[in-house]
Design a protein around this motif. Structure first.
Motif, PDB file in Angstrom:
ATOM      1  N   HIS A  30     -26.409  13.068 -31.514  1.00 27.97           N
ATOM      2  CA  HIS A  30     -27.215  13.940 -30.656  1.00 27.97           C
ATOM      3  C   HIS A  30     -26.842  15.388 -30.873  1.00 27.97           C
ATOM      4  CE1 HIS A  30     -28.195  10.621 -27.492  1.00 27.97           C
ATOM      5  NE2 HIS A  30     -28.450  10.266 -28.718  1.00 27.97           N
ATOM      6  N   GLU A  56     -25.497  16.619 -33.600  1.00 29.74           N
ATOM      7  CA  GLU A  56     -25.957  17.030 -34.928  1.00 29.74           C
ATOM      8  C   GLU A  56     -27.452  17.324 -34.902  1.00 29.74           C
ATOM      9  OE1 GLU A  56     -24.715  13.929 -37.552  1.00 29.74           O
ATOM     10  OE2 GLU A  56     -22.694  14.771 -37.736  1.00 29.74           O
ATOM     11  N   ALA A  57     -28.193  16.525 -34.137  1.00 30.88           N
ATOM     12  CA  ALA A  57     -29.627  16.783 -34.037  1.00 30.88           C
ATOM     13  C   ALA A  57     -29.859  18.167 -33.422  1.00 30.88           C
ATOM     14  CB  ALA A  57     -30.303  15.696 -33.204  1.00 30.88           C
ATOM     15  N   CYS A  58     -29.067  18.512 -32.411  1.00 28.68           N
ATOM     16  CA  CYS A  58     -29.184  19.836 -31.795  1.00 28.68           C
ATOM     17  C   CYS A  58     -28.927  20.927 -32.816  1.00 28.68           C
ATOM     18  CB  CYS A  58     -28.180  19.988 -30.651  1.00 28.68           C
ATOM     19  SG  CYS A  58     -28.610  19.038 -29.204  1.00 28.68           S
ATOM     20  N   GLN A  59     -27.847  20.760 -33.580  1.00 28.43           N
ATOM     21  CA  GLN A  59     -27.528  21.778 -34.586  1.00 28.43           C
ATOM     22  C   GLN A  59     -28.640  21.878 -35.617  1.00 28.43           C
ATOM     23  OE1 GLN A  59     -23.575  20.760 -36.032  1.00 28.43           O
ATOM     24  NE2 GLN A  59     -22.941  20.478 -33.910  1.00 28.43           N
ATOM     25  N   ALA A  60     -29.143  20.724 -36.054  1.00 30.49           N
ATOM     26  CA  ALA A  60     -30.211  20.734 -37.059  1.00 30.49           C
ATOM     27  C   ALA A  60     -31.460  21.420 -36.508  1.00 30.49           C
ATOM     28  CB  ALA A  60     -30.529  19.313 -37.503  1.00 30.49           C
ATOM     29  N   LEU A  61     -31.631  21.385 -35.188  1.00 28.84           N
ATOM     30  CA  LEU A  61     -32.802  22.028 -34.584  1.00 28.84           C
ATOM     31  C   LEU A  61     -32.541  23.504 -34.296  1.00 28.84           C
ATOM     32  CD1 LEU A  61     -33.845  19.198 -32.102  1.00 28.84           C
ATOM     33  CD2 LEU A  61     -35.216  20.039 -34.026  1.00 28.84           C
ATOM     34  N   GLY A  62     -31.349  23.963 -34.628  1.00 29.76           N
ATOM     35  CA  GLY A  62     -31.051  25.380 -34.466  1.00 29.76           C
ATOM     36  C   GLY A  62     -30.639  25.773 -33.056  1.00 29.76           C
ATOM     37  N   LEU A  63     -30.363  24.796 -32.194  1.00 23.67           N
ATOM     38  CA  LEU A  63     -29.922  25.136 -30.833  1.00 23.67           C
ATOM     39  C   LEU A  63     -28.491  25.679 -30.888  1.00 23.67           C
ATOM     40  CD1 LEU A  63     -31.301  21.945 -29.053  1.00 23.67           C
ATOM     41  CD2 LEU A  63     -32.190  24.251 -28.821  1.00 23.67           C
ATOM     42  N   GLN A  94     -26.656  25.901 -25.621  1.00 23.07           N
ATOM     43  CA  GLN A  94     -27.892  25.159 -25.336  1.00 23.07           C
ATOM     44  C   GLN A  94     -27.675  23.665 -25.537  1.00 23.07           C
ATOM     45  OE1 GLN A  94     -30.312  27.297 -28.174  1.00 23.07           O
ATOM     46  NE2 GLN A  94     -31.411  28.375 -26.557  1.00 23.07           N
ATOM     47  N   VAL A 135     -28.606  19.023 -23.582  1.00 25.13           N
ATOM     48  CA  VAL A 135     -28.520  17.669 -24.130  1.00 25.13           C
ATOM     49  C   VAL A 135     -27.253  16.928 -23.698  1.00 25.13           C
ATOM     50  CG1 VAL A 135     -28.339  16.346 -26.286  1.00 25.13           C
ATOM     51  CG2 VAL A 135     -30.004  18.214 -26.088  1.00 25.13           C
TER      52      VAL A 135
END
Ligand SMILES: Nc1ncnc2c1ncn2[C@@H]1O[C@H](COP(=O)(O)OP(=O)(O)OP(=O)(O)O)[C@@H](O)[C@H]1O
Ligand SMILES: [Mg+2]
Lengths: 237, 249
Positions: A117, A119-126, A130, A135
Protein backbone atom coordinates in the motif's frame (compact mmCIF):
# COMPACT_ATOMS: atom_id res chain seq x y z
CA UNK A 1 -25.70 -1.55 60.65
CA UNK A 2 -25.95 -3.82 57.63
CA UNK A 3 -23.39 -3.63 54.86
CA UNK A 4 -25.95 -2.25 52.44
CA UNK A 5 -26.77 0.62 54.76
CA UNK A 6 -23.09 1.34 55.21
CA UNK A 7 -22.65 1.40 51.48
CA UNK A 8 -25.51 3.81 51.14
CA UNK A 9 -23.68 6.19 53.43
CA UNK A 10 -20.39 5.82 51.60
CA UNK A 11 -21.76 6.11 48.12
CA UNK A 12 -22.00 9.91 47.65
CA UNK A 13 -18.38 10.31 48.72
CA UNK A 14 -17.35 7.42 46.47
CA UNK A 15 -19.11 8.98 43.52
CA UNK A 16 -17.15 12.18 44.10
CA UNK A 17 -14.03 10.02 44.09
CA UNK A 18 -15.21 8.34 40.91
CA UNK A 19 -15.46 11.75 39.26
CA UNK A 20 -11.82 12.44 40.11
CA UNK A 21 -10.86 8.98 38.83
CA UNK A 22 -12.69 9.55 35.55
CA UNK A 23 -11.20 13.02 35.18
CA UNK A 24 -7.71 11.66 35.78
CA UNK A 25 -8.34 8.90 33.23
CA UNK A 26 -9.62 11.43 30.72
CA UNK A 27 -6.76 13.87 31.16
CA UNK A 28 -4.15 11.09 30.99
CA UNK A 29 -5.69 9.82 27.76
CA UNK A 30 -6.05 13.29 26.27
CA UNK A 31 -2.35 13.86 26.75
CA UNK A 32 -1.11 10.30 26.33
CA UNK A 33 -2.92 9.15 23.18
CA UNK A 34 -1.70 11.92 20.85
CA UNK A 35 1.79 11.58 22.31
CA UNK A 36 1.56 7.81 21.79
CA UNK A 37 0.64 8.31 18.15
CA UNK A 38 3.53 10.75 17.68
CA UNK A 39 5.94 8.29 19.30
CA UNK A 40 4.62 5.51 17.06
CA UNK A 41 5.18 7.64 13.97
CA UNK A 42 8.67 8.45 15.19
CA UNK A 43 9.36 4.76 15.90
CA UNK A 44 8.40 3.86 12.35
CA UNK A 45 10.29 6.76 10.77
CA UNK A 46 13.02 6.06 8.28
CA UNK A 47 15.61 8.26 9.95
CA UNK A 48 17.51 6.62 12.73
CA UNK A 49 17.98 9.87 14.67
CA UNK A 50 14.18 10.11 14.94
CA UNK A 51 13.60 6.42 15.58
CA UNK A 52 16.04 5.75 18.39
CA UNK A 53 15.00 8.46 20.89
CA UNK A 54 11.37 7.42 20.45
CA UNK A 55 12.18 3.75 20.99
CA UNK A 56 14.20 4.63 24.10
CA UNK A 57 11.37 6.72 25.55
CA UNK A 58 8.81 3.99 24.90
CA UNK A 59 11.01 1.30 26.42
CA UNK A 60 11.48 3.42 29.54
CA UNK A 61 7.75 4.08 29.77
CA UNK A 62 6.91 0.42 29.40
CA UNK A 63 9.76 -0.81 31.50
CA UNK A 64 9.34 1.38 34.56
CA UNK A 65 6.39 0.58 36.85
CA UNK A 66 3.78 3.35 36.69
CA UNK A 67 4.15 3.88 40.44
CA UNK A 68 7.87 4.55 40.04
CA UNK A 69 7.14 7.08 37.30
CA UNK A 70 4.53 8.68 39.53
CA UNK A 71 6.93 8.97 42.48
CA UNK A 72 9.56 10.35 40.16
CA UNK A 73 7.25 13.11 38.97
CA UNK A 74 5.89 13.83 42.44
CA UNK A 75 9.04 13.63 44.55
CA UNK A 76 11.84 13.73 41.99
CA UNK A 77 10.94 16.72 39.84
CA UNK A 78 10.44 19.19 42.74
CA UNK A 79 14.18 18.78 43.37
CA UNK A 80 14.57 20.39 39.96
CA UNK A 81 12.19 23.14 41.09
CA UNK A 82 9.24 21.71 39.22
CA UNK A 83 6.30 21.47 41.56
CA UNK A 84 2.73 20.65 40.64
CA UNK A 85 -0.42 19.58 42.44
CA UNK A 86 -0.78 15.87 43.08
CA UNK A 87 -3.51 15.64 40.41
CA UNK A 88 -1.26 17.19 37.77
CA UNK A 89 1.63 14.95 38.79
CA UNK A 90 -0.57 11.88 38.50
CA UNK A 91 -1.86 13.03 35.11
CA UNK A 92 1.68 13.60 33.85
CA UNK A 93 2.92 10.24 35.07
CA UNK A 94 -0.07 8.28 33.81
CA UNK A 95 -0.08 10.27 30.56
CA UNK A 96 3.53 9.27 29.98
CA UNK A 97 2.79 5.62 30.71
CA UNK A 98 -0.23 5.84 28.39
CA UNK A 99 1.93 7.30 25.63
CA UNK A 100 4.49 4.52 25.97
CA UNK A 101 1.97 1.70 25.91
CA UNK A 102 -0.26 3.10 23.21
CA UNK A 103 2.78 3.98 21.07
CA UNK A 104 3.45 0.28 20.85
CA UNK A 105 -0.19 -0.41 19.95
CA UNK A 106 -0.18 2.30 17.28
CA UNK A 107 3.15 1.08 15.94
CA UNK A 108 1.84 -2.47 15.57
CA UNK A 109 -1.23 -1.06 13.81
CA UNK A 110 0.87 0.98 11.41
CA UNK A 111 3.12 -1.98 10.69
CA UNK A 112 0.10 -4.18 9.96
CA UNK A 113 -0.54 -2.19 6.78
CA UNK A 114 0.94 -4.09 3.83
CA UNK A 115 4.13 -2.53 2.41
CA UNK A 116 2.49 -2.70 -1.00
CA UNK A 117 0.00 0.00 0.00
CA UNK A 118 2.85 2.35 0.83
CA UNK A 119 4.60 1.54 -2.42
CA UNK A 120 1.38 2.22 -4.30
CA UNK A 121 1.23 5.63 -2.59
CA UNK A 122 4.79 6.41 -3.59
CA UNK A 123 4.17 5.25 -7.15
CA UNK A 124 1.18 7.62 -7.25
CA UNK A 125 3.40 10.50 -6.19
CA UNK A 126 1.79 11.04 -2.78
CA UNK A 127 4.04 12.60 -0.16
CA UNK A 128 5.03 10.73 2.97
CA UNK A 129 2.56 12.79 5.00
CA UNK A 130 -0.30 12.16 2.58
CA UNK A 131 0.53 8.47 2.58
CA UNK A 132 0.16 8.40 6.38
CA UNK A 133 -2.91 10.61 6.55
CA UNK A 134 -4.88 9.17 3.65
CA UNK A 135 -3.90 5.52 3.53
CA UNK A 136 -1.95 4.23 6.52
CA UNK A 137 -3.67 5.80 9.54
CA UNK A 138 -7.30 5.33 8.39
CA UNK A 139 -6.59 1.62 8.06
CA UNK A 140 -4.44 1.35 11.16
CA UNK A 141 -7.05 3.03 13.35
CA UNK A 142 -9.52 0.19 12.75
CA UNK A 143 -6.94 -2.31 13.82
CA UNK A 144 -5.90 -0.51 17.00
CA UNK A 145 -9.27 0.46 18.47
CA UNK A 146 -9.94 -2.81 20.34
CA UNK A 147 -6.50 -2.98 22.00
CA UNK A 148 -6.74 0.75 22.75
CA UNK A 149 -10.02 0.23 24.56
CA UNK A 150 -8.37 -2.59 26.45
CA UNK A 151 -5.64 -0.22 27.51
CA UNK A 152 -8.12 2.48 28.53
CA UNK A 153 -9.75 0.03 30.90
CA UNK A 154 -6.40 -0.86 32.43
CA UNK A 155 -5.56 2.82 32.76
CA UNK A 156 -8.87 3.55 34.43
CA UNK A 157 -8.07 0.94 37.04
CA UNK A 158 -4.45 2.10 37.15
CA UNK A 159 -5.49 5.58 38.26
CA UNK A 160 -5.86 4.05 41.73
CA UNK A 161 -2.06 4.42 41.93
CA UNK A 162 -2.68 8.15 42.34
CA UNK A 163 -3.81 7.25 45.85
CA UNK A 164 -0.10 7.02 46.65
CA UNK A 165 0.31 10.78 46.11
CA UNK A 166 -3.02 11.51 47.82
CA UNK A 167 -5.16 12.45 44.85
CA UNK A 168 -8.71 12.22 46.25
CA UNK A 169 -9.78 9.56 43.76
CA UNK A 170 -12.00 6.56 44.32
CA UNK A 171 -9.57 4.31 46.18
CA UNK A 172 -8.47 7.10 48.53
CA UNK A 173 -12.12 7.72 49.47
CA UNK A 174 -12.50 4.05 50.32
CA UNK A 175 -9.32 4.14 52.34
CA UNK A 176 -10.33 7.16 54.39
CA UNK A 177 -13.72 5.59 55.12
CA UNK A 178 -11.96 2.45 56.25
CA UNK A 179 -9.59 4.36 58.49
CA UNK A 180 -12.63 5.80 60.26
CA UNK A 181 -14.77 2.68 60.51
CA UNK A 182 -12.11 -0.06 60.29
CA UNK A 183 -14.50 -1.86 57.92
CA UNK A 184 -11.77 -2.57 55.37
CA UNK A 185 -13.52 -5.45 53.70
CA UNK A 186 -16.81 -3.76 53.02
CA UNK A 187 -15.29 -0.40 52.00
CA UNK A 188 -12.85 -2.04 49.59
CA UNK A 189 -15.48 -4.35 48.15
CA UNK A 190 -17.68 -1.35 47.39
CA UNK A 191 -14.76 0.46 45.75
CA UNK A 192 -14.06 -2.67 43.72
CA UNK A 193 -17.69 -2.83 42.65
CA UNK A 194 -17.63 0.78 41.48
CA UNK A 195 -14.43 0.16 39.48
CA UNK A 196 -15.87 -3.03 38.02
CA UNK A 197 -19.19 -1.45 37.07
CA UNK A 198 -17.44 0.98 34.77
CA UNK A 199 -14.82 -1.44 33.41
CA UNK A 200 -17.29 -4.19 32.69
CA UNK A 201 -19.73 -1.89 30.94
CA UNK A 202 -16.88 -0.66 28.77
CA UNK A 203 -15.93 -4.23 27.89
CA UNK A 204 -19.58 -5.07 27.17
CA UNK A 205 -19.93 -2.04 24.91
CA UNK A 206 -16.82 -3.04 23.05
CA UNK A 207 -17.96 -6.64 22.63
CA UNK A 208 -21.22 -5.36 21.16
CA UNK A 209 -19.41 -3.11 18.73
CA UNK A 210 -16.57 -5.44 17.71
CA UNK A 211 -17.77 -8.99 18.26
CA UNK A 212 -15.04 -11.58 18.43
CA UNK A 213 -12.30 -9.10 19.26
CA UNK A 214 -10.40 -9.22 22.50
CA UNK A 215 -9.52 -6.14 24.45
CA UNK A 216 -6.02 -7.43 24.97
CA UNK A 217 -3.41 -4.73 25.17
CA UNK A 218 -0.75 -6.78 23.47
CA UNK A 219 -2.66 -8.35 20.58
CA UNK A 220 -3.02 -6.21 17.55
CA UNK A 221 -4.94 -8.25 15.09
CA UNK A 222 -4.07 -8.11 11.42
CA UNK A 223 -6.56 -6.22 9.27
CA UNK A 224 -9.71 -8.21 8.73
CA UNK A 225 -10.89 -9.85 5.55
CA UNK A 226 -10.99 -7.51 2.64
CA UNK A 227 -8.50 -5.24 4.32
CA UNK A 228 -5.37 -6.89 3.09
CA UNK A 229 -5.77 -9.14 0.13
CA UNK A 230 -2.26 -9.60 -1.11
CA UNK A 231 -1.66 -12.69 -3.07
CA UNK A 232 1.70 -14.30 -3.38
CA UNK A 233 2.12 -16.47 -6.38
CA UNK A 234 5.22 -18.39 -7.32
CA UNK A 235 5.91 -19.47 -10.82
CA UNK A 236 7.41 -22.48 -12.37
CA UNK A 237 10.11 -21.06 -14.58
CA UNK B 1 11.34 2.98 -33.07
CA UNK B 2 12.36 5.28 -35.85
CA UNK B 3 16.01 6.28 -35.55
CA UNK B 4 15.34 10.00 -35.25
CA UNK B 5 12.69 9.79 -32.54
CA UNK B 6 13.99 10.58 -29.08
CA UNK B 7 13.27 7.77 -26.59
CA UNK B 8 10.64 8.54 -23.98
CA UNK B 9 12.35 6.42 -21.35
CA UNK B 10 16.02 5.58 -21.19
CA UNK B 11 17.78 3.16 -18.87
CA UNK B 12 21.50 3.72 -18.97
CA UNK B 13 23.70 1.15 -17.25
CA UNK B 14 21.16 0.54 -14.50
CA UNK B 15 22.18 -1.69 -11.60
CA UNK B 16 20.02 -2.64 -8.63
CA UNK B 17 21.48 -3.88 -5.36
CA UNK B 18 20.00 -5.05 -2.09
CA UNK B 19 22.46 -4.62 0.77
CA UNK B 20 25.41 -4.53 -1.61
CA UNK B 21 24.19 -7.69 -3.32
CA UNK B 22 23.75 -6.64 -6.92
CA UNK B 23 20.82 -8.40 -8.58
CA UNK B 24 20.48 -6.34 -11.76
CA UNK B 25 23.67 -5.68 -13.69
CA UNK B 26 24.20 -2.84 -16.10
CA UNK B 27 20.95 -2.79 -18.04
CA UNK B 28 20.55 -0.25 -20.83
CA UNK B 29 17.30 0.12 -22.68
CA UNK B 30 15.46 2.72 -24.72
CA UNK B 31 11.68 2.82 -24.85
CA UNK B 32 10.08 4.95 -27.54
CA UNK B 33 6.79 6.75 -27.12
CA UNK B 34 3.94 4.37 -27.87
CA UNK B 35 6.13 1.32 -27.62
CA UNK B 36 5.15 -1.77 -25.65
CA UNK B 37 8.10 -3.65 -24.18
CA UNK B 38 7.64 -7.04 -22.57
CA UNK B 39 10.16 -8.11 -19.95
CA UNK B 40 10.37 -11.87 -19.62
CA UNK B 41 12.65 -14.29 -17.85
CA UNK B 42 12.86 -16.90 -15.13
CA UNK B 43 12.01 -16.25 -11.52
CA UNK B 44 14.71 -14.29 -9.75
CA UNK B 45 16.05 -12.83 -12.99
CA UNK B 46 15.62 -9.32 -11.60
CA UNK B 47 12.63 -8.26 -13.71
CA UNK B 48 10.69 -6.77 -10.82
CA UNK B 49 13.81 -5.13 -9.42
CA UNK B 50 14.50 -3.48 -12.76
CA UNK B 51 10.91 -2.32 -13.12
CA UNK B 52 10.91 -0.88 -9.59
CA UNK B 53 14.18 0.89 -10.32
CA UNK B 54 12.51 2.72 -13.20
CA UNK B 55 10.19 4.63 -10.87
CA UNK B 56 12.65 4.69 -7.99
CA UNK B 57 10.67 2.42 -5.65
CA UNK B 58 14.11 0.79 -5.56
CA UNK B 59 16.54 3.53 -6.55
CA UNK B 60 19.20 2.20 -8.94
CA UNK B 61 22.52 1.58 -7.23
CA UNK B 62 24.30 2.62 -10.41
CA UNK B 63 23.31 4.04 -13.75
CA UNK B 64 20.78 6.59 -14.86
CA UNK B 65 17.09 6.77 -15.65
CA UNK B 66 16.07 9.44 -18.13
CA UNK B 67 12.53 10.51 -18.85
CA UNK B 68 12.24 12.50 -22.07
CA UNK B 69 15.96 13.07 -21.88
CA UNK B 70 15.89 14.45 -18.32
CA UNK B 71 17.81 12.51 -15.72
CA UNK B 72 15.81 11.50 -12.68
CA UNK B 73 16.93 11.31 -9.09
CA UNK B 74 19.11 14.34 -8.52
CA UNK B 75 16.35 16.38 -6.93
CA UNK B 76 13.01 16.03 -5.28
CA UNK B 77 11.49 17.82 -8.27
CA UNK B 78 12.62 15.30 -10.90
CA UNK B 79 11.46 12.47 -8.65
CA UNK B 80 8.01 14.07 -8.29
CA UNK B 81 7.84 14.53 -12.05
CA UNK B 82 8.81 10.90 -12.56
CA UNK B 83 6.10 9.65 -10.22
CA UNK B 84 3.55 11.82 -12.02
CA UNK B 85 4.56 10.60 -15.44
CA UNK B 86 5.10 6.93 -14.70
CA UNK B 87 2.17 4.79 -13.56
CA UNK B 88 2.64 1.42 -11.91
CA UNK B 89 0.44 -1.65 -11.62
CA UNK B 90 1.39 -4.32 -9.11
CA UNK B 91 0.93 -8.06 -9.05
CA UNK B 92 -1.07 -7.84 -5.83
CA UNK B 93 -3.16 -4.80 -6.94
CA UNK B 94 -2.41 -2.84 -3.76
CA UNK B 95 -5.75 -1.09 -3.81
CA UNK B 96 -6.63 0.80 -0.64
CA UNK B 97 -9.29 -1.36 1.01
CA UNK B 98 -10.87 1.40 3.10
CA UNK B 99 -11.73 3.47 0.01
CA UNK B 100 -14.23 2.77 -2.75
CA UNK B 101 -13.08 2.10 -6.29
CA UNK B 102 -13.79 5.71 -7.22
CA UNK B 103 -11.99 7.07 -4.16
CA UNK B 104 -8.98 4.89 -4.97
CA UNK B 105 -8.83 6.29 -8.47
CA UNK B 106 -9.36 9.95 -7.53
CA UNK B 107 -6.90 9.96 -4.62
CA UNK B 108 -3.78 10.84 -6.62
CA UNK B 109 -5.40 13.37 -8.99
CA UNK B 110 -6.79 15.17 -5.95
CA UNK B 111 -3.82 14.95 -3.61
CA UNK B 112 -0.77 14.59 -5.85
CA UNK B 113 -1.91 16.86 -8.65
CA UNK B 114 -4.04 19.08 -6.43
CA UNK B 115 -7.05 19.05 -8.73
CA UNK B 116 -10.32 20.33 -7.26
CA UNK B 117 -12.29 17.41 -5.91
CA UNK B 118 -15.04 17.57 -8.54
CA UNK B 119 -12.51 17.57 -11.33
CA UNK B 120 -10.63 14.67 -9.75
CA UNK B 121 -13.87 12.77 -9.44
CA UNK B 122 -14.75 13.36 -13.08
CA UNK B 123 -11.34 12.24 -14.20
CA UNK B 124 -11.55 9.14 -12.02
CA UNK B 125 -14.99 8.29 -13.33
CA UNK B 126 -13.70 8.61 -16.88
CA UNK B 127 -10.91 6.14 -16.17
CA UNK B 128 -13.21 3.68 -14.43
CA UNK B 129 -15.48 3.85 -17.48
CA UNK B 130 -12.44 3.32 -19.64
CA UNK B 131 -11.64 0.02 -17.94
CA UNK B 132 -15.32 -0.93 -18.03
CA UNK B 133 -16.03 -0.57 -14.32
CA UNK B 134 -18.16 2.56 -14.03
CA UNK B 135 -20.86 0.54 -12.28
CA UNK B 136 -18.40 -0.56 -9.56
CA UNK B 137 -17.46 3.02 -8.67
CA UNK B 138 -18.96 2.88 -5.19
CA UNK B 139 -17.87 -0.65 -4.36
CA UNK B 140 -15.03 -1.34 -1.94
CA UNK B 141 -12.20 -3.36 -3.53
CA UNK B 142 -12.93 -6.27 -1.20
CA UNK B 143 -16.31 -6.68 -2.88
CA UNK B 144 -14.81 -6.84 -6.39
CA UNK B 145 -13.40 -9.84 -8.22
CA UNK B 146 -9.64 -10.07 -8.63
CA UNK B 147 -9.90 -9.10 -12.28
CA UNK B 148 -12.00 -6.09 -11.41
CA UNK B 149 -9.56 -5.09 -8.67
CA UNK B 150 -6.66 -5.16 -11.08
CA UNK B 151 -8.61 -3.08 -13.61
CA UNK B 152 -9.42 -0.55 -10.87
CA UNK B 153 -5.69 -0.45 -10.11
CA UNK B 154 -5.03 0.22 -13.79
CA UNK B 155 -7.61 3.01 -13.76
CA UNK B 156 -5.95 4.41 -10.62
CA UNK B 157 -2.59 4.61 -12.40
CA UNK B 158 -4.18 6.00 -15.59
CA UNK B 159 -5.92 8.77 -13.66
CA UNK B 160 -2.55 10.48 -13.32
CA UNK B 161 -2.48 10.56 -17.13
CA UNK B 162 1.01 9.08 -17.14
CA UNK B 163 3.32 8.93 -20.13
CA UNK B 164 4.53 5.42 -19.29
CA UNK B 165 2.79 2.54 -17.56
CA UNK B 166 4.76 -0.15 -15.74
CA UNK B 167 3.12 -3.51 -15.09
CA UNK B 168 4.65 -6.13 -12.79
CA UNK B 169 3.01 -9.46 -13.56
CA UNK B 170 -0.44 -7.93 -13.47
CA UNK B 171 -2.25 -11.21 -14.10
CA UNK B 172 -0.26 -13.78 -12.20
CA UNK B 173 -2.34 -13.46 -9.03
CA UNK B 174 -5.48 -14.18 -11.07
CA UNK B 175 -6.93 -17.34 -12.49
CA UNK B 176 -6.84 -17.43 -16.29
CA UNK B 177 -10.37 -16.23 -16.90
CA UNK B 178 -9.97 -13.12 -14.75
CA UNK B 179 -6.46 -12.62 -16.09
CA UNK B 180 -7.93 -12.52 -19.59
CA UNK B 181 -10.10 -9.49 -18.82
CA UNK B 182 -7.08 -7.65 -17.44
CA UNK B 183 -5.05 -8.57 -20.52
CA UNK B 184 -7.90 -7.30 -22.70
CA UNK B 185 -7.77 -3.96 -20.89
CA UNK B 186 -4.02 -3.79 -21.40
CA UNK B 187 -4.41 -4.66 -25.07
CA UNK B 188 -6.83 -1.74 -25.45
CA UNK B 189 -4.34 0.57 -23.76
CA UNK B 190 -1.57 -0.60 -26.06
CA UNK B 191 -3.88 -0.03 -29.04
CA UNK B 192 -4.46 3.54 -27.88
CA UNK B 193 -0.76 4.19 -28.04
CA UNK B 194 0.15 4.00 -24.34
CA UNK B 195 3.85 3.41 -23.71
CA UNK B 196 4.14 0.30 -21.59
CA UNK B 197 6.80 -1.82 -19.92
CA UNK B 198 5.28 -5.13 -18.89
CA UNK B 199 6.87 -7.87 -16.80
CA UNK B 200 4.89 -10.92 -17.76
CA UNK B 201 4.76 -14.68 -17.84
CA UNK B 202 2.01 -14.53 -20.47
CA UNK B 203 3.89 -15.49 -23.60
CA UNK B 204 0.87 -14.88 -25.81
CA UNK B 205 0.58 -11.36 -24.56
CA UNK B 206 4.30 -10.78 -25.14
CA UNK B 207 4.05 -12.20 -28.63
CA UNK B 208 0.82 -10.51 -29.71
CA UNK B 209 0.86 -7.15 -27.96
CA UNK B 210 4.47 -6.23 -27.31
CA UNK B 211 6.54 -4.50 -29.97
CA UNK B 212 9.73 -5.63 -28.33
CA UNK B 213 10.63 -8.41 -25.95
CA UNK B 214 13.53 -8.29 -23.52
CA UNK B 215 14.70 -11.56 -22.05
CA UNK B 216 16.49 -11.34 -18.70
CA UNK B 217 18.30 -13.99 -16.69
CA UNK B 218 20.53 -13.68 -13.62
CA UNK B 219 20.25 -9.93 -13.60
CA UNK B 220 21.44 -9.47 -17.19
CA UNK B 221 19.61 -8.71 -20.39
CA UNK B 222 20.43 -11.83 -22.35
CA UNK B 223 18.62 -11.01 -25.54
CA UNK B 224 16.22 -8.43 -26.87
CA UNK B 225 14.48 -8.22 -30.18
CA UNK B 226 11.21 -7.43 -31.86
CA UNK B 227 8.51 -9.61 -30.35
CA UNK B 228 8.06 -11.76 -33.44
CA UNK B 229 11.74 -12.48 -33.83
CA UNK B 230 12.57 -13.16 -30.20
CA UNK B 231 9.61 -15.41 -29.57
CA UNK B 232 9.88 -17.38 -32.79
CA UNK B 233 13.58 -17.41 -33.38
CA UNK B 234 15.52 -16.85 -30.15
CA UNK B 235 19.26 -16.64 -30.75
CA UNK B 236 20.68 -17.28 -27.31
CA UNK B 237 20.59 -20.82 -25.89
CA UNK B 238 19.45 -19.44 -22.51
CA UNK B 239 16.46 -17.82 -24.20
CA UNK B 240 15.67 -20.97 -26.14
CA UNK B 241 15.78 -23.04 -22.98
CA UNK B 242 13.46 -20.62 -21.16
CA UNK B 243 10.92 -20.42 -23.97
CA UNK B 244 10.89 -24.20 -24.38
CA UNK B 245 10.35 -24.67 -20.67
CA UNK B 246 7.50 -22.13 -20.53
CA UNK B 247 5.76 -23.49 -23.57
CA UNK B 248 6.29 -27.09 -22.58
CA UNK B 249 4.30 -26.82 -19.38
N1 LIG C 1 13.70 -6.63 -1.15
C1 LIG C 1 14.68 -7.51 -1.48
N2 LIG C 1 15.72 -7.69 -0.64
C2 LIG C 1 16.72 -8.55 -0.95
N3 LIG C 1 16.76 -9.29 -2.09
C3 LIG C 1 15.75 -9.15 -2.96
C4 LIG C 1 14.65 -8.25 -2.70
N4 LIG C 1 13.79 -8.32 -3.74
C5 LIG C 1 14.33 -9.21 -4.61
N5 LIG C 1 15.49 -9.72 -4.15
C6 LIG C 1 16.37 -10.68 -4.84
O1 LIG C 1 16.73 -10.11 -6.06
C7 LIG C 1 16.73 -11.09 -7.08
C8 LIG C 1 15.83 -10.62 -8.21
O2 LIG C 1 14.50 -10.59 -7.75
P1 LIG C 1 13.28 -10.03 -8.59
O3 LIG C 1 12.09 -10.06 -7.71
O4 LIG C 1 13.66 -8.76 -9.21
O5 LIG C 1 13.16 -11.15 -9.71
P2 LIG C 1 11.98 -11.40 -10.73
O6 LIG C 1 12.64 -11.60 -12.05
O7 LIG C 1 10.97 -10.35 -10.62
O8 LIG C 1 11.40 -12.79 -10.26
P3 LIG C 1 9.88 -13.30 -10.21
O9 LIG C 1 9.56 -13.79 -11.57
O10 LIG C 1 9.93 -14.41 -9.21
O11 LIG C 1 9.03 -12.16 -9.77
C9 LIG C 1 16.28 -12.38 -6.45
O12 LIG C 1 17.42 -13.15 -6.19
C10 LIG C 1 15.62 -11.95 -5.17
O13 LIG C 1 15.80 -12.93 -4.18
MG1 LIG D 1 8.94 -10.29 -10.00
Amino acid sequence: MSTLNEWQDYLPDYLDGLKVTLRLTGVSLAGGLPLGLLLALAMTARRRTVRWPAILLVEIGRGAPALVVLYFVYYGLPQLDLTWSSFVCAAIALGFTTAAYTADIFRAGINSIPVGHREACQALGLSHGQELRLVVLPQAIRVVIPPLIGFCILLYQGTSLAFAVSVPELLSRAYSQASITYQFTSTLVLAGLVYAAISLSAVALMRARWPGRTASVTDVEPPGEGLARTTEVTHAP
Amino acid sequence: MTPESKPLLTLDGVCVAYRHQEVVHDVSLDVAAGEVVALIGPSGAGKSSLLRAINFLEPPSKGRILLEGVEVGGSRRTLDALRRDVGMVFQSFNLFPHLTALQNVMLAPEHTLGLPREQARERAMRQLTHVGLAERADAKPGKCSGGQQQRIAIARALAMEPKVMLFDEPTSALDPELGAEVLATMRTLAGEGMTMVVVTHEMHFAEDVADRVVFMADGHVVEENSAGKLMRDPQHPRTQRFLNAVRGR
